[in-house]
Every structure is written in C-alpha cells, then in structure tokens.
Design a protein around this motif. Structure first.
Motif, PDB file in Angstrom:
ATOM      1  N   UNK A  81       6.890  19.704   1.488  1.00  0.00           N
ATOM      2  CA  UNK A  81       5.487  19.356   1.322  1.00  0.00           C
ATOM      3  C   UNK A  81       5.404  17.843   1.426  1.00  0.00           C
ATOM      4  N   UNK A  82       6.543  17.114   0.891  1.00  0.00           N
ATOM      5  CA  UNK A  82       6.347  15.623   0.969  1.00  0.00           C
ATOM      6  C   UNK A  82       6.041  15.137   2.367  1.00  0.00           C
ATOM      7  N   UNK A  83       7.010  15.909   3.264  1.00  0.00           N
ATOM      8  CA  UNK A  83       6.610  15.362   4.795  1.00  0.00           C
ATOM      9  C   UNK A  83       5.277  15.922   5.256  1.00  0.00           C
ATOM     10  N   UNK A  84       4.988  17.189   4.731  1.00  0.00           N
ATOM     11  CA  UNK A  84       3.528  17.308   5.311  1.00  0.00           C
ATOM     12  C   UNK A  84       2.558  16.484   4.778  1.00  0.00           C
ATOM     13  N   UNK A  85       2.785  16.165   3.681  1.00  0.00           N
ATOM     14  CA  UNK A  85       1.675  15.026   2.723  1.00  0.00           C
ATOM     15  C   UNK A  85       1.580  13.993   3.562  1.00  0.00           C
ATOM     16  N   UNK A  86       3.014  13.346   3.838  1.00  0.00           N
ATOM     17  CA  UNK A  86       2.958  12.048   4.575  1.00  0.00           C
ATOM     18  C   UNK A  86       2.334  12.345   5.800  1.00  0.00           C
TER      19      UNK A  86
END
Length: 343
Positions: A81-86
């Motif tokens: 999720x953090x990677x996708x948000x980034x």
C-alpha cells in the motif's frame, strides 16, 4: 492301624486342599487384574510421554509459524500500500508537471500565432462565424426564417470556397440546419401587418347596426273596413304597431358613440399588429377575437364592407405565429470546436 491313620491324614489333606483352592483362584485373578491395570497405566504414560508431548510442541511451533506468517503478510500488504501510494503520488506529480508543460507550450504557441498576421483563410472563417452568429440572432430574437436561411447559405458558400476537409462537420451541420429551416412554414409578418392596416382604414366606413323596426314592413292585404269602428281601428293601426321579440335584445349604440367604437376597434387591431411583430400568438388571437365580436355585435352585418372585414379577421385568426423553430447552433459549435482543435 498305621495305614488307617495315613488314609485319614490323606483325606484331611484333600479336604483342606479343596477348601484352599477357591481362595487361590480369586487371588490369582486379582493379581492378573492388578497386572493389567499396571500395564494400562504404563501404556498411558508411554502415550503421554512419547506421542502427546512431541505433538503439543509441534502444534505450538505450527501456531507460532502461522502467527509469524500472518504478521509477515500484514507487513507485506502495508508495504504494497505504501508503495502504491508513493507511485500514485509520483504519477500525479508527473501528470501535473506534464500539464504545466503543455499549458506553457500552448501559451507560447498562442502568443506566436497571435503575433503573426491572420491568413486569408482565418479572415474567411471569422466571416463565417459572424454570419452564423447573426443567423442565430435573427432566428431566436426576430424569428426571421428567411433571413436565417440566407445567412446560413452565405456561410456555406464561403466554406465551399475554402475546400477544407477539416470543416466537413461544419458543412454537414449547415446542410441539416438549412433543410430544417426550409421545412418551416414561414409567416409573412409584413403581409399580416398590412392586412390589419387595410382593415383599420375601413373602420370609418363601417355603418352602425340599426333597430329592426326601422325598415319598411311588407304591405299586408287586409279587407276593407265595413263599419265606423272598424274604420277607426284600421286608421289607428296604421300609426301604431306592436311587435313581439323573443329572447334578450342587445342594446344598440347611439350615433355619437360610433367614434368610441371606431377607436376601440382601431386599438384592438393595432394591438394585434404589435403582437404579430412580436410573435405573440395569444395576444394576437385575443385582439382579433375582441374586434370580431364587436363587429358582429354593433355593426350592420348586411353591408359588404362589414362582411369583408369579418372575413379578413377570420382569415387572420388561422395564422400560427408561434410555430416551433429548429435549433441552428450546431454549425456554430462545430466551427468553434474546429478553431480550438487547430494548433
């Protein structure tokens, strides 16, 4: 004697043995049960120590592995999720940057195009746009179908001279709008106005309606009176006549009131003229209906001038001023869109 004593001793020993034999069997059975119980206890202890002990440890290890796997899965999901948000934030920033660059480029091109003098094609396209706007104004504000058709035809002639395939949607919309306008049954507003003006000019010659007894009654052949009383009655009857009228009688206008009737009729006809110019169907019909009613009520219907005026008003009442008009804004919208698409 000794033999007898031995036999007696044997008998007593046999009797004693018979008495002790049931007790030994019970003791042996009890001993066997005790041995079996001990063996079962040893087996249960062996099962607990050998089988259940390692299985509990294995179960605990499996539970610990499952908990660790769940924590790892959650951590991996959070990381995704953090990677996708980034990635989304970076993509949004890139799109914003790209949009700013496109706007800057478009502004630079617009400034460069604005600084350059307009080409002959641009002048003609500006003329076409002006003609289309005037046609929409004439149709919407003045409901002038003929003028709109002429303006659209002039715009189509200019586009035909340009011979630009990029303007094909504009010409297609123009063809459809011209066909729609030519199918509209136009009203000659100027002719309607002049017809009403002709009726107004004849108001002075309209005669008022006279009472019915003003006319000369037809002669009636009566027998000659024979006596004095009959002679006097016939003489009086020639000076006095009594007539019966069935129903209500409308009041007649006095001769001096004819001026007010003419003014009111003229006012109704002028209001109908103004309504015709403004395409107000309700006011037009109401004004003509009032004028027709007054003509039928207060003017002599036997005169030809009255019959002609009523007939003219009846013909005007059949005119439809508020006929729905087609929308001719599609060609203008297509032309504006072509300007926006052109670099």
């Amino acid at each position: 004697m000794v033999e007898n004593q031995d036999e007696a001793q044997d008998i007593e020993n046999a009797a004693a043995t018979k008495q002790l034999q049931p007790k030994g069997r019970a003791l042996a059975g009890f001993t066997a049960l005790l041995a079996l119980g001990a063996l079962a206890g040893v087996g249960y202890l062996y099962y607990l120590l050998v089988y259940l002990g390692p299985m509990d440890e294995l179960q605990r290890r499996v539970s610990g592995l499952e908990s660790g796997l769940l924590r790892s899965s959650n951590a991996l999901a959070d990381l995704k999720r953090e990677q996708r948000r980034g990635i989304e934030v970076a993509a949004a920033a890139q799109r914003q940057r790209l949009q700013e660059l496109e706007q800057a480029l478009a502004g630079a091109l617009s400034e460069a195009a604005a600084s350059a003098p307009p080409s002959p094609q641009q002048w003609k396209l500006a003329e076409v746009e002006y003609l289309l706007r005037i046609a929409n104004h004439r149709l919407l504000m003045e409901r002038d179908v003929d003028a709109a058709v002429g303006l659209l035809s002039a715009a189509d002639d200019i586009l035909r001279e340009l011979d630009d395939f990029a303007l094909h949607p504009v010409r297609a919309a123009l063809a459809d709008e011209l066909l729609s306008l030519r199918s509209v049954r136009g009203n000659d507003v100027q002719g309607i106005y002049l017809r009403l003006e002709a009726v107004k000019e004849r108001l002075i010659a309209l005669p008022l309606e006279l009472p019915g007894y003003f006319g000369t009654p037809p002669p009636v052949q009566e027998p000659a009176p024979e006596g004095l009383w009959e002679t006097l009655s016939a003489e009086l009857a020639s000076y006095l006549q009594v007539r019966r009228f069935d129903g209500a009688r409308k009041p007649l206008l006095a001769p001096e009131e004819a001026v007010y009737l003419e003014l009111n009729l003229r006012l109704m006809l002028e209001r109908a003229q103004l309504a015709a110019l403004r395409r107000q169907q309700v006011v037009f019909e109401a004004s003509l209906g009032t004028a027709r009613e007054w003509l039928l009520e207060y003017v002599d219907q036997g005169e030809p001038v009255v019959t002609q005026a009523v007939s003219e008003i009846d013909g005007l009442l059949e005119v439809q001023l508020d006929e729905p008009l087609p929308d001719i804004s599609a060609s203008l919208s297509a032309l504006v869109a072509s300007h926006q698409d052109t670099p």
